[in-house]
Write an enzyme that holds these catalytic residues in place. Structure first.
Site, PDB file in Angstrom:
ATOM      1  N   HIS A 101     159.792  23.980  35.111  1.00  0.00           N
ATOM      2  CA  HIS A 101     158.381  23.698  35.376  1.00  0.00           C
ATOM      3  C   HIS A 101     157.996  22.376  34.721  1.00  0.00           C
ATOM      4  CE1 HIS A 101     156.898  28.033  36.431  1.00  0.00           C
ATOM      5  NE2 HIS A 101     157.977  27.685  37.086  1.00  0.00           N
ATOM      6  N   TYR A 149     146.981  29.473  33.202  1.00  0.00           N
ATOM      7  CA  TYR A 149     146.296  30.009  32.017  1.00  0.00           C
ATOM      8  C   TYR A 149     144.799  29.925  32.321  1.00  0.00           C
ATOM      9  CZ  TYR A 149     150.575  29.521  29.161  1.00  0.00           C
ATOM     10  OH  TYR A 149     151.844  29.636  28.633  1.00  0.00           O
ATOM     11  N   PRO A 165     150.970  35.066  21.794  1.00  0.00           N
ATOM     12  CA  PRO A 165     151.847  34.624  22.891  1.00  0.00           C
ATOM     13  C   PRO A 165     151.326  33.419  23.672  1.00  0.00           C
ATOM     14  CG  PRO A 165     150.730  36.675  23.452  1.00  0.00           C
ATOM     15  CD  PRO A 165     150.413  36.408  22.024  1.00  0.00           C
ATOM     16  N   LYS A 204     155.467  30.371  22.109  1.00  0.00           N
ATOM     17  CA  LYS A 204     156.260  29.700  21.076  1.00  0.00           C
ATOM     18  C   LYS A 204     157.222  30.629  20.325  1.00  0.00           C
ATOM     19  CE  LYS A 204     154.914  25.607  21.629  1.00  0.00           C
ATOM     20  NZ  LYS A 204     155.772  25.231  22.751  1.00  0.00           N
ATOM     21  N   TYR A 264     153.372  21.874  24.067  1.00  0.00           N
ATOM     22  CA  TYR A 264     153.797  22.990  24.927  1.00  0.00           C
ATOM     23  C   TYR A 264     155.296  22.906  25.210  1.00  0.00           C
ATOM     24  CZ  TYR A 264     153.483  26.527  28.600  1.00  0.00           C
ATOM     25  OH  TYR A 264     153.640  27.671  29.346  1.00  0.00           O
TER      26      TYR A 264
HETATM   27  C1  PHB Z   1     155.286  35.470  29.995  1.00  0.00           C
HETATM   28  O1  PHB Z   1     155.788  35.126  31.056  1.00  0.00           O
HETATM   29  O2  PHB Z   1     155.422  36.615  29.562  1.00  0.00           O
HETATM   30  C2  PHB Z   1     154.504  34.484  29.206  1.00  0.00           C
HETATM   31  C3  PHB Z   1     154.478  33.157  29.624  1.00  0.00           C
HETATM   32  C4  PHB Z   1     153.736  32.243  28.916  1.00  0.00           C
HETATM   33  C5  PHB Z   1     153.041  32.634  27.803  1.00  0.00           C
HETATM   34  C6  PHB Z   1     153.093  33.951  27.359  1.00  0.00           C
HETATM   35  C7  PHB Z   1     153.828  34.875  28.086  1.00  0.00           C
HETATM   36  O3  PHB Z   1     152.302  31.719  27.117  1.00  0.00           O
END
Ligand code: PHB
Ligand code: APR
Length: 383
Positions: free
Chosen positions: A72, A194, A286, A290, A378
């Site tokens: 990505h 997000y 989450p 990280k 990120y």
């Molecule tokens: C996930 O795919 O579980 C996931 C992806 C990004 C995040 C947190 C969880 O920031």
């Protein structure tokens, strides 16, 4: 039994440390409380920074990640339905589930892993000859070693074995959790979304081109039994931009659970010959994914420290491990806390706080510098 490094915990931290040490001819035994299948059944995030990709590659376990993982080069940020893409520029991340990383490491391990090891206890960590005792199949055993690596997660025995007077802990518990659903349907978009919404945060993520992972922020008082699939999909759609909501491909959930959010650091990661790495040492919320990346950074530093000790007789790496690891840990704590603060609704936020969140989003939307900074954090800060 005798080994050089006894590793507690067969999560990604313990398994990767074991692999790196094995490649350097250092003996290890891993003691894991659960069965291998149980460990592989845990669903966690799966966004790898370049440093984690490189480490998997260097450890000889990168082939499936490169074949099946998804590269990505940006994410979408959505604020009350208004979507803005953040381009990572020349950076990237790899979307590859932590379960798959764990499976690849388990399959590559040649040295011994003792699963279902009960009552693991650490002895004489501050002396020259530490020991680890455990029970397995009804019998008590003991391992003598030079070092113990505590890779046994937040609830493990390693951190709990350190004298409280030697530990400084820093913690923030957030007043909400993430309700997550795994579904065998293609992701709603090519990249992660997000979403901040006044009803709460939502995340659209994925495991592959046919399997998706979605989350909604919920109060910790919520019970997963009260969330039918329909209720989950309705709530997720309500927090997304209308076009995205309309494109969502729903189906029966194959996993559904609520995870708490916490920021936590235990300093100084060392007591005598016992070292902490991964979730045993720190927890990040989450948001930003990280956790696994930090664990990989910790064990690389710890493996290098042990290699310098065994190959060159140098204790410098061992003595410097905590400082080296903690520098990155705190930077990741900062970013995860910041991203959590930007995207979630907090009971205490109020009208002023919401306008600040909006201003933060507008700054990210309009400032190339802010976007570069976001991408750097990120995708992984330089070492
Ligand atoms: C996930 O795919 O579980 C996931 C992806 C990004 C995040 C947190 C969880 O920031
Ligand atoms: N004895 C032996 N093993 C134990 C004990 C114990 N007393 N306590 C816990 N364990 C095991 C757990 O069963 C688990 O398999 O230690 C392992 C720790 O693994 P993880 O929790 O996956 O932690 P870590 O390897 O540090 O990986 C960090 O996991 O939680 C995510 O976000 C985090 O992605 C990050 C990654």
């Amino acid at each position: 039994m005798r080994t050089q490094v006894a590793i507690i915990g067969a999560g990604p931290a313990g398994l990767m440390l074991g692999k790196l040490l094995e490649m350097s001819g250092i003996d290890t035994v891993i003691l894991e409380r659960k069965s291998a299948n149980y460990v592989l059944g845990r669903i966690r995030a799966g966004v790898l920074e370049q440093g984690a990709m490189d480490l998997l590659d260097a450890a000889g376990v990168g082939a499936r990640m490169y074949a099946e993982g998804l590269i990505h080069t940006g994410i979408d940020l959505s604020f009350d339905g208004e979507v803005h893409r953040i381009d990572f520029g020349d950076r990237k991340v790899m979307v590859y589930g932590q379960t798959e990383v764990t499976r690849d490491l388990m399959e590559a391990r040649k040295a011994e892993t003792i699963y279902e090891a009960e009552d693991v206890a650490l002895h004489d960590c501050d002396g020259g000859r530490p020991r680890v005792s455990y029970r397995h199949a009804g019998e008590t055993h003991e391992i003598e070693c030079d070092f113990i690596a505590g890779c046994d997660g937040f609830h493990g025995v390693s951190r709990a074995s350190m004298p409280a007077s030697d530990l400084r802990t820093y913690e923030r518990v957030y007043p909400f959790g993430w309700l997550g659903v795994l579904v065998d349907r293609p992701p709603v978009a090519d990249e992660l979304i997000y979403a901040h919404h006044e009803r709460g945060f939502a995340l659209c993520s994925m495991r592959s081109k046919s399997r998706s992972r979605y989350y909604v922020q919920v109060p910790m008082t919520e019970k997963v039994e009260d969330w039918s699939d329909e209720r989950f999909w309705d709530e997720l759609r309500a927090r997304l931009n209308p076009d995205t909501a309309a494109a969502l491909k729903t189906g029966p959930s194959i996993e559904k659970s609520i995870a708490p959010l916490r920021s936590f650091v235990a300093e100084p990661l060392r007591h005598g010959r016992l070292f902490l790495a991964g979730d045993a040492a720190h927890i990040v919320p989450p948001t930003g994914a990280k956790g696994l990346n930090l664990a990989m950074h910790d064990v690389r530093a710890l493996a290098e420290a042990f290699m310098a000790f065994y190959r060159k007789g140098s204790s410098a790496g061992i003595d410097g491990y905590a400082d080296r690891a903690l520098k990155r840990i705190w930077l990741a704590e900062r970013f995860s806390w910041w991203m959590t603060s930007l995207l979630h609704t907090f009971p205490e936020t109020g009208a002023f706080g919401r306008r600040i969140q909006r201003a933060e989003f507008d700054y990210l939307r309009t400032s190339e510098v802010a976007q570069r900074s976001f991408a750097e954090n990120y995708c992984g800060l330089p070492d």
